[in-house]
Write a protein that holds these residues in place. Structure first.
Motif, PDB file in Angstrom:
ATOM      1  N   LEU A  40     -10.814   3.052  -5.821  1.00  0.00           N
ATOM      2  CA  LEU A  40      -9.690   2.397  -6.880  1.00  0.00           C
ATOM      3  C   LEU A  40      -8.524   3.518  -7.144  1.00  0.00           C
ATOM      4  O   LEU A  40      -8.164   4.281  -7.313  1.00  0.00           O
ATOM      5  N   ALA A  41      -7.170   2.036  -6.803  1.00  0.00           N
ATOM      6  CA  ALA A  41      -6.198   2.792  -7.464  1.00  0.00           C
ATOM      7  C   ALA A  41      -5.456   3.293  -8.499  1.00  0.00           C
ATOM      8  O   ALA A  41      -4.592   3.620  -8.748  1.00  0.00           O
ATOM      9  N   GLU A  42      -5.433   1.695  -8.985  1.00  0.00           N
ATOM     10  CA  GLU A  42      -5.147   1.653 -10.639  1.00  0.00           C
ATOM     11  C   GLU A  42      -5.833   0.939 -10.762  1.00  0.00           C
ATOM     12  O   GLU A  42      -7.028  -0.324 -10.629  1.00  0.00           O
ATOM     13  N   THR A  89      -6.361  -4.054   2.785  1.00  0.00           N
ATOM     14  CA  THR A  89      -6.002  -4.951   2.299  1.00  0.00           C
ATOM     15  C   THR A  89      -6.254  -4.248   0.368  1.00  0.00           C
ATOM     16  O   THR A  89      -6.910  -4.077   0.801  1.00  0.00           O
ATOM     17  N   ALA A  90      -5.032  -4.528  -0.178  1.00  0.00           N
ATOM     18  CA  ALA A  90      -4.926  -4.455  -1.565  1.00  0.00           C
ATOM     19  C   ALA A  90      -5.877  -5.366  -2.316  1.00  0.00           C
ATOM     20  O   ALA A  90      -5.323  -6.744  -2.380  1.00  0.00           O
ATOM     21  N   ILE A  91      -6.614  -4.853  -3.448  1.00  0.00           N
ATOM     22  CA  ILE A  91      -7.336  -6.140  -3.685  1.00  0.00           C
ATOM     23  C   ILE A  91      -6.878  -6.060  -5.206  1.00  0.00           C
ATOM     24  O   ILE A  91      -7.232  -5.232  -6.272  1.00  0.00           O
ATOM     25  N   THR A  92      -5.967  -6.555  -5.642  1.00  0.00           N
ATOM     26  CA  THR A  92      -5.164  -6.167  -6.841  1.00  0.00           C
ATOM     27  C   THR A  92      -5.578  -7.844  -7.428  1.00  0.00           C
ATOM     28  O   THR A  92      -5.716  -9.092  -6.961  1.00  0.00           O
ATOM     29  N   GLY A  93      -5.964  -7.761  -9.102  1.00  0.00           N
ATOM     30  CA  GLY A  93      -5.243  -8.783  -9.819  1.00  0.00           C
ATOM     31  C   GLY A  93      -6.299  -9.013 -11.235  1.00  0.00           C
ATOM     32  O   GLY A  93      -5.409  -7.677 -11.958  1.00  0.00           O
ATOM     33  N   PHE A 136      -6.086  -4.436 -11.770  1.00  0.00           N
ATOM     34  CA  PHE A 136      -6.809  -2.930 -11.478  1.00  0.00           C
ATOM     35  C   PHE A 136      -5.852  -2.940  -9.781  1.00  0.00           C
ATOM     36  O   PHE A 136      -5.398  -4.494  -9.574  1.00  0.00           O
ATOM     37  N   ASN A 137      -6.492  -2.613  -9.237  1.00  0.00           N
ATOM     38  CA  ASN A 137      -5.695  -2.492  -7.636  1.00  0.00           C
ATOM     39  C   ASN A 137      -6.675  -1.160  -7.022  1.00  0.00           C
ATOM     40  O   ASN A 137      -6.918  -0.740  -7.002  1.00  0.00           O
ATOM     41  N   VAL A 138      -7.308  -2.463  -6.031  1.00  0.00           N
ATOM     42  CA  VAL A 138      -8.410  -1.347  -5.379  1.00  0.00           C
ATOM     43  C   VAL A 138      -7.818  -1.696  -3.640  1.00  0.00           C
ATOM     44  O   VAL A 138      -7.714  -2.866  -3.672  1.00  0.00           O
ATOM     45  N   THR A 139      -7.812  -0.646  -2.919  1.00  0.00           N
ATOM     46  CA  THR A 139      -7.384  -0.537  -1.728  1.00  0.00           C
ATOM     47  C   THR A 139      -9.454  -0.649  -0.731  1.00  0.00           C
ATOM     48  O   THR A 139      -9.962  -0.074  -1.351  1.00  0.00           O
ATOM     49  N   ASP A 140      -8.777  -1.839  -0.076  1.00  0.00           N
ATOM     50  CA  ASP A 140     -10.318  -1.749   0.411  1.00  0.00           C
ATOM     51  C   ASP A 140      -9.400  -1.873   1.895  1.00  0.00           C
ATOM     52  O   ASP A 140      -8.978  -2.247   2.597  1.00  0.00           O
TER      53      ASP A 140
HETATM   54  C1  LIG Z   1      -2.316  -1.071  -4.895  1.00  0.00           C
HETATM   55  O1  LIG Z   1      -2.558   0.009  -4.318  1.00  0.00           O
HETATM   56  C2  LIG Z   1      -1.993   0.762  -2.732  1.00  0.00           C
HETATM   57  C3  LIG Z   1      -2.219   2.039  -2.484  1.00  0.00           C
HETATM   58  O2  LIG Z   1      -1.617   2.696  -3.411  1.00  0.00           O
HETATM   59  C4  LIG Z   1       0.048   0.343  -3.081  1.00  0.00           C
HETATM   60  O3  LIG Z   1       0.359   0.624  -1.839  1.00  0.00           O
HETATM   61  C5  LIG Z   1       0.095  -0.426  -3.238  1.00  0.00           C
HETATM   62  O4  LIG Z   1       1.306  -0.796  -3.214  1.00  0.00           O
HETATM   63  C6  LIG Z   1      -0.557  -2.069  -3.964  1.00  0.00           C
HETATM   64  N1  LIG Z   1      -0.321  -2.565  -4.922  1.00  0.00           N
HETATM   65  C7  LIG Z   1       0.199  -2.860  -6.164  1.00  0.00           C
HETATM   66  C8  LIG Z   1       0.330  -4.640  -6.116  1.00  0.00           C
HETATM   67  O5  LIG Z   1      -0.299  -2.407  -6.799  1.00  0.00           O
END
Ligand SMILES: *[C@@H]1O[C@H](CO)[C@@H](O)[C@H](O)[C@H]1NC(C)=O
Ligand SMILES: *[C@@H]1O[C@H](CO)[C@@H](O)[C@H](O)[C@H]1NC(C)=O
Length: 220
Positions: free
Chosen positions: A71-73, A138-142, A92-96
């Protein structure tokens, strides 16, 4: 004198000068047949063992590793609102990461859900089906629409207390169905279930302690 005799080698004569066995032609034939059968059997067993080792090594090398999700954000700004999450969005932003060298992963549509004290407070589809190549991140954002938390209820009171304390524990879940792709051969489907525990502050943003934590995954 206990000894291991390879059935493919002639067995040592156990003849005894005082008691020489007299073998008839049929007994010799029988003993040769037995030796031949034993020889074929041991050859087959050896081949089977070598085949098993080859398959095991191939399996070790080609066996799919599960994806790594972090979980990044995470932000649920509507939480601080007295109306709770109603009409607000949770982003959210999950890196996968696909850790496999040679195995790609097909994902079906992905659904995200947010729980507060085991109560669903938001859910929705977050990704369309996609293919993830080997060694790809892949960033799973949404964004997910939040649900209304009835005012005056126990949950609303608990939420108000957590907001005042500045620590609101949430659980963010992702669910999908995945298939591994090994060269041209696709494996069957696995139901992927990702669970991220996240604590957000009064502004609804994830506290630093909750960021970049690995989210456990389950196959159900
Ligand atoms: C999501 O997090 C990754 C890793 O921190 C970052 O590289 C990416 O830019 C982020 N994507 C968005 C859409 O915020
Ligand atoms: C991961 O795969 C996606 C889809 O194929 C692609 O758009 C993206 O650029 C890849 N990312 C990296 C870091 O290779």
């Amino acid at each position: 004198m206990p000894m291991f005799h390879s059935p493919c080698l002639p067995t040592q004569s156990r003849s005894n000068p005082h008691h020489r066995p007299r073998l008839t032609a049929s007994r010799i034939r029988e003993s040769l047949t037995t030796r031949f059968t034993k020889c074929v059997c041991s050859l087959l067993l050896t081949l089977l063992l070598i085949g098993g080792i080859v398959v095991f090594v191939l399996w070790l090398n080609l066996r799919p590793h599960r994806p790594h999700l972090h979980l990044a954000e995470f932000a649920a700004p509507g939480l601080a609102d007295p109306a709770g999450l109603a009409d607000s969005v949770i982003s959210f932003n999950v890196t996968d990461r696909n850790p496999n060298q040679k195995i790609g992963i097909y994902y079906d549509a992905m659904v995200g859900s947010v729980y507060y004290r085991d109560r669903l407070v938001g859910s929705g589809q977050v990704m369309f089906p996609f293919y993830q190549p080997p060694k790809n991140t892949t960033a799973i954002t949404g964004q997910i629409a939040g649900a209304r938390i009835a005012a005056g209820g126990t949950l609303a009171a608990q939420l108000a207390g957590d907001v005042a304390r500045g620590r609101i524990p949430l659980r963010f879940e992702l669910g999908s169905t995945i298939r591994f792709k090994v060269k041209t051969w696709d494996t069957h489907r696995h139901h992927l279930h990702v669970e991220c525990d996240v604590v957000v502050g009064s502004d609804g943003s994830a506290l630093p302690e909750s960021k970049n934590k690995r989210c456990p995954i389950y196959f159900i």
